[in-house]
Structures are given as structure tokens and as C-alpha cells.
Design a protein around this motif. Structure first.
Motif, PDB file in Angstrom:
ATOM      1  N   ARG A 175      43.684  44.669  35.663  1.00 28.18           N
ATOM      2  CA  ARG A 175      44.122  44.746  37.041  1.00 28.18           C
ATOM      3  C   ARG A 175      42.956  44.631  38.023  1.00 28.18           C
ATOM      4  NH1 ARG A 175      45.259  49.804  39.802  1.00 28.18           N
ATOM      5  NH2 ARG A 175      45.197  50.843  37.809  1.00 28.18           N
ATOM      6  N   SER A 176      41.723  44.746  37.514  1.00 27.07           N
ATOM      7  CA  SER A 176      40.513  44.665  38.341  1.00 27.07           C
ATOM      8  C   SER A 176      39.587  43.579  37.808  1.00 27.07           C
ATOM      9  CB  SER A 176      39.768  46.003  38.326  1.00 27.07           C
ATOM     10  OG  SER A 176      40.578  47.040  38.811  1.00 27.07           O
ATOM     11  N   THR A 177      38.687  43.124  38.648  1.00 27.06           N
ATOM     12  CA  THR A 177      37.682  42.164  38.208  1.00 27.06           C
ATOM     13  C   THR A 177      36.696  42.841  37.259  1.00 27.06           C
ATOM     14  OG1 THR A 177      36.275  42.676  40.095  1.00 27.06           O
ATOM     15  CG2 THR A 177      37.841  40.853  40.359  1.00 27.06           C
ATOM     16  N   LEU A 178      35.869  42.047  36.615  1.00 29.86           N
ATOM     17  CA  LEU A 178      34.803  42.528  35.733  1.00 29.86           C
ATOM     18  C   LEU A 178      35.333  43.323  34.535  1.00 29.86           C
ATOM     19  CD1 LEU A 178      32.239  43.569  38.474  1.00 29.86           C
ATOM     20  CD2 LEU A 178      32.303  41.436  37.160  1.00 29.86           C
ATOM     21  N   PHE A 179      36.537  42.985  34.083  1.00 30.59           N
ATOM     22  CA  PHE A 179      37.142  43.586  32.889  1.00 30.59           C
ATOM     23  C   PHE A 179      37.295  45.103  33.016  1.00 30.59           C
ATOM     24  CE2 PHE A 179      34.437  39.954  31.621  1.00 30.59           C
ATOM     25  CZ  PHE A 179      35.448  39.054  31.357  1.00 30.59           C
ATOM     26  N   ARG A 180      37.720  45.562  34.193  1.00 25.87           N
ATOM     27  CA  ARG A 180      37.984  46.983  34.421  1.00 25.87           C
ATOM     28  C   ARG A 180      39.475  47.186  34.593  1.00 25.87           C
ATOM     29  NH1 ARG A 180      35.645  48.073  39.592  1.00 25.87           N
ATOM     30  NH2 ARG A 180      35.908  45.867  39.882  1.00 25.87           N
ATOM     31  N   THR A 181      39.975  48.331  34.277  1.00 22.43           N
ATOM     32  CA  THR A 181      41.372  48.742  34.423  1.00 22.43           C
ATOM     33  C   THR A 181      42.283  47.870  33.560  1.00 22.43           C
ATOM     34  OG1 THR A 181      40.777  49.181  36.741  1.00 22.43           O
ATOM     35  CG2 THR A 181      43.053  49.568  36.089  1.00 22.43           C
ATOM     36  N   MET A 182      42.099  47.945  32.260  1.00 22.25           N
ATOM     37  CA  MET A 182      42.938  47.194  31.328  1.00 22.25           C
ATOM     38  C   MET A 182      44.370  47.730  31.409  1.00 22.25           C
ATOM     39  SD  MET A 182      42.771  46.785  27.170  1.00 22.25           S
ATOM     40  CE  MET A 182      41.018  46.698  27.157  1.00 22.25           C
ATOM     41  N   GLU A 183      45.326  46.844  31.624  1.00 26.29           N
ATOM     42  CA  GLU A 183      46.730  47.246  31.727  1.00 26.29           C
ATOM     43  C   GLU A 183      47.572  46.742  30.556  1.00 26.29           C
ATOM     44  OE1 GLU A 183      47.886  49.382  33.761  1.00 26.29           O
ATOM     45  OE2 GLU A 183      46.463  49.417  35.410  1.00 26.29           O
ATOM     46  N   LEU A 184      47.158  45.655  29.931  1.00 35.53           N
ATOM     47  CA  LEU A 184      47.915  45.114  28.799  1.00 35.53           C
ATOM     48  C   LEU A 184      46.937  44.660  27.725  1.00 35.53           C
ATOM     49  CD1 LEU A 184      50.548  44.079  27.441  1.00 35.53           C
ATOM     50  CD2 LEU A 184      50.247  41.967  28.710  1.00 35.53           C
ATOM     51  N   SER A 185      47.158  45.155  26.518  1.00 38.08           N
ATOM     52  CA  SER A 185      46.369  44.746  25.360  1.00 38.08           C
ATOM     53  C   SER A 185      47.355  44.540  24.220  1.00 38.08           C
ATOM     54  CB  SER A 185      45.356  45.832  24.999  1.00 38.08           C
ATOM     55  OG  SER A 185      44.686  45.497  23.806  1.00 38.08           O
ATOM     56  N   THR A 186      47.372  43.344  23.636  1.00 42.98           N
ATOM     57  CA  THR A 186      48.331  43.062  22.571  1.00 42.98           C
ATOM     58  C   THR A 186      47.702  42.188  21.495  1.00 42.98           C
ATOM     59  OG1 THR A 186      50.499  42.152  22.028  1.00 42.98           O
ATOM     60  CG2 THR A 186      49.277  41.052  23.778  1.00 42.98           C
ATOM     61  N   GLY A 187      48.173  42.395  20.294  1.00 41.09           N
ATOM     62  CA  GLY A 187      47.758  41.564  19.171  1.00 41.09           C
ATOM     63  C   GLY A 187      48.873  40.651  18.709  1.00 41.09           C
ATOM     64  N   SER A 188      50.007  40.671  19.408  1.00 40.53           N
ATOM     65  CA  SER A 188      51.152  39.841  19.036  1.00 40.53           C
ATOM     66  C   SER A 188      50.870  38.369  19.344  1.00 40.53           C
ATOM     67  CB  SER A 188      52.403  40.288  19.793  1.00 40.53           C
ATOM     68  OG  SER A 188      53.488  39.452  19.470  1.00 40.53           O
TER      69      SER A 188
END
Length: 139
Positions: A43-56
Motif C-alpha cells: 500500500r506504500s512505496t519502497l515495499f512498505r505496508t504489505m497488504e497482500l502476499s500469496t503463493g497461489s
């Protein structure tokens, strides 16, 4: 020990403990790592505030459910460590109904630390799908 030496030792000890505390402070903003087999949307620049992480490798997600839809200003940075592409979707009004429209593709190994310049697809995104999956059509 004389009084001057005691005061000098006390001042030195205090100076070291204060500077040590400053040096040990955590960074204000750190990038959130993305596992080697995941797609990560932030949700933020520079890979901050991860909101979705999936391996599907073949599924779709509605970005509003992850604070990433256009009302949240969209996807600001991403990493694709999956072995398949990810497609960013938006809904256009077709002749009689809302239809999905592919707006951007994140290739295998693709990443961006700041999507805010030049590509509105990430700001207007409504869904993301991995592999060959496509979102359902609104009737």
C-alpha cells in the motif's frame, strides 16, 4: 579516586549510554521482505505496508478486501517472486454489463518500489490475478 576523576567517569558513562541508545534506534521505515515464492503487493512505496502476499499460481483477489483498491490509492509497490505472471484488472462498462479489462502485467521476477509515476493502472486496480486466472464478470 578524586572528585574530578569521578565526575569525568560519570560524564563519560552518561555520554556513551546516550549515544549508544541513539545508535541502536530502529530505522523509521524498513522494506518488508517478500518470500521467494510469493507475489507481494504494498500500500506504500519502497515495499512498505504489505497488504497482500500469496503463493497461489492461479487465483484472483479483490483489492478492496486488502486495502489496495482505488479508494485506497491502489498498489504503490510490488514484487512478483512467483513462477507465473500477475495481471492487474479494472472493470469497464461494456455494451450491457461491467467487464474486466487487463490494465497491467507484472512479469515473473518483476518489481517496482514506486508505481505512482506514469502508470495509472496500479492506482485504479480493482483485482489482481495470478497465472491464467481471470476475475468474474459483474452482471
Amino acid at each position: 579516586m578524586n572528585l574530578r576523576r569521578k565526575i569525568a567517569v560519570l560524564v563519560s558513562t552518561l555520554a556513551l549510554s546516550v549515544s549508544g541508545g541513539v545508535l541502536a534506534a530502529p530505522p523509521a521505515a524498513a522494506d518488508e521482505p517478500c518470500a521467494s515464492t510469493k507475489l507481494c503487493l504494498y500500500r506504500s512505496t519502497l515495499f512498505r505496508t504489505m497488504e497482500l502476499s500469496t503463493g497461489s499460481v492461479s487465483n484472483c483477489w479483490w483489492l478492496e478486501d486488502y486495502n489496495l483498491g482505488d479508494s485506497w490509492s491502489g498498489i504503490k509497490s510490488y514484487r512478483n517472486n512467483l513462477g507465473v505472471k500477475a495481471t492487474i484488472w479494472y472493470y469497464d462498462f461494456g455494451s450491457t454489463r461491467w467487464e474486466p479489462s487487463a490494465r497491467a502485467t507484472i512479469g515473473v521476477g518483476g518489481f517496482s518500489s514506486d508505481t505512482t509515476y506514469g502508470n495509472h493502472a496500479f492506482a485504479e486496480a480493482e483485482a489482481v490475478c495470478t497465472g491464467s486466472a481471470t476475475p468474474q464478470v459483474y452482471l
